[in-house]
Motif scaffolding. Sequence first.
Motif, mmCIF file in Angstrom:
data_model
loop_
_atom_site.group_PDB
_atom_site.id
_atom_site.type_symbol
_atom_site.label_atom_id
_atom_site.label_comp_id
_atom_site.label_asym_id
_atom_site.label_seq_id
_atom_site.Cartn_x
_atom_site.Cartn_y
_atom_site.Cartn_z
ATOM 1 N N THR A 34 -18.171 24.544 21.789
ATOM 2 C CA THR A 34 -17.149 24.711 20.747
ATOM 3 C C THR A 34 -16.071 25.705 21.171
ATOM 4 O O THR A 34 -16.323 26.631 21.937
ATOM 5 C CB THR A 34 -17.742 25.219 19.408
ATOM 6 O OG1 THR A 34 -18.332 26.498 19.616
ATOM 7 C CG2 THR A 34 -18.744 24.264 18.834
ATOM 8 N N GLU B 32 -29.100 26.183 25.081
ATOM 9 C CA GLU B 32 -29.088 27.626 24.820
ATOM 10 C C GLU B 32 -30.508 28.153 24.671
ATOM 11 O O GLU B 32 -30.841 29.210 25.193
ATOM 12 C CB GLU B 32 -28.269 27.945 23.567
ATOM 13 C CG GLU B 32 -26.786 27.855 23.786
ATOM 14 C CD GLU B 32 -25.969 28.123 22.534
ATOM 15 O OE1 GLU B 32 -26.538 28.146 21.419
ATOM 16 O OE2 GLU B 32 -24.752 28.291 22.665
ATOM 17 N N THR C 205 -26.543 21.352 22.784
ATOM 18 C CA THR C 205 -26.166 22.752 22.989
ATOM 19 C C THR C 205 -27.256 23.697 22.499
ATOM 20 O O THR C 205 -27.581 24.672 23.189
ATOM 21 C CB THR C 205 -24.819 23.055 22.287
ATOM 22 O OG1 THR C 205 -23.819 22.187 22.832
ATOM 23 C CG2 THR C 205 -24.402 24.500 22.489
ATOM 24 N N GLU D 272 -17.289 29.145 22.944
ATOM 25 C CA GLU D 272 -18.756 29.111 23.049
ATOM 26 C C GLU D 272 -19.144 27.824 23.753
ATOM 27 O O GLU D 272 -18.319 26.927 23.923
ATOM 28 C CB GLU D 272 -19.391 29.148 21.650
ATOM 29 C CG GLU D 272 -19.065 30.383 20.831
ATOM 30 C CD GLU D 272 -19.717 31.638 21.342
ATOM 31 O OE1 GLU D 272 -20.826 31.545 21.923
ATOM 32 O OE2 GLU D 272 -19.120 32.716 21.185
ATOM 33 N N LYS E 45 -16.809 27.017 30.484
ATOM 34 C CA LYS E 45 -16.051 27.870 29.572
ATOM 35 C C LYS E 45 -14.742 28.332 30.221
ATOM 36 O O LYS E 45 -13.694 28.356 29.579
ATOM 37 C CB LYS E 45 -16.896 29.081 29.156
ATOM 38 C CG LYS E 45 -18.018 28.751 28.191
ATOM 39 C CD LYS E 45 -18.961 29.912 28.057
ATOM 40 C CE LYS E 45 -18.792 30.679 26.800
ATOM 41 N NZ LYS E 45 -19.832 31.711 26.600
ATOM 42 N N ARG F 139 -12.395 32.212 19.948
ATOM 43 C CA ARG F 139 -13.614 32.334 20.756
ATOM 44 C C ARG F 139 -13.922 31.005 21.433
ATOM 45 O O ARG F 139 -13.544 29.946 20.940
ATOM 46 C CB ARG F 139 -14.794 32.808 19.932
ATOM 47 C CG ARG F 139 -15.244 31.884 18.852
ATOM 48 C CD ARG F 139 -16.395 32.481 18.023
ATOM 49 N NE ARG F 139 -16.645 31.629 16.897
ATOM 50 C CZ ARG F 139 -17.375 30.516 16.938
ATOM 51 N NH1 ARG F 139 -17.952 30.170 18.052
ATOM 52 N NH2 ARG F 139 -17.543 29.775 15.870
#
Length: 186
Positions: A35, A79, A75, A32, A14, A30
Amino acid sequence: MTLYIKHMVSLRCKLMVKYELERLHLKYIRIELGTVEIEENITNAVKQELKLNLAISGLELLDDKKSILIDKIKTVIIEMIHHSEDIPRVNCSYFISQKLGCDYTYLSNLFSEAEGITIQHFIIKHKIEKAKELLLDNELNLTEISHKLHYSSVAHLSNQFKKITGSTPSIFKSLGELRKENLENL
């Protein structure tokens, strides 16, 4: 505009993406795992430059819908196993299907075709990686790890662990402790 990035699985990734966006003066809403939402559409030239810069870091800007969906599957699994306090109690296939809003059979076939392994095998590999991490943390015993990762028994976890790693959890843990001792004695 939403961009999809393959291999973006950690905080370091990130930060790398954030650095590249700032370097290209792209304002993001943002970032994530997998993405990035940016404020405006970007030109093909800027997109290509971003793609090349991310590739240097081992990240890949995705363009086609199937690759994006496969990355979304990965993902969700990462997560679910590595970044949540507790793995959901529901069936993983149901969880993935609900999270992505797609039929699980379609997702499973697409994933297997592209990756050469089933979604279930991908989940098992990540659960074993999480088990390894928990074993080395030395905060939970094997029974607690088995329960946390929703295995039916310690034996089930141990069997899968040995299939994936080639060693038992106890041997793996003792080797990890031995490595720590050796590092401390340097």
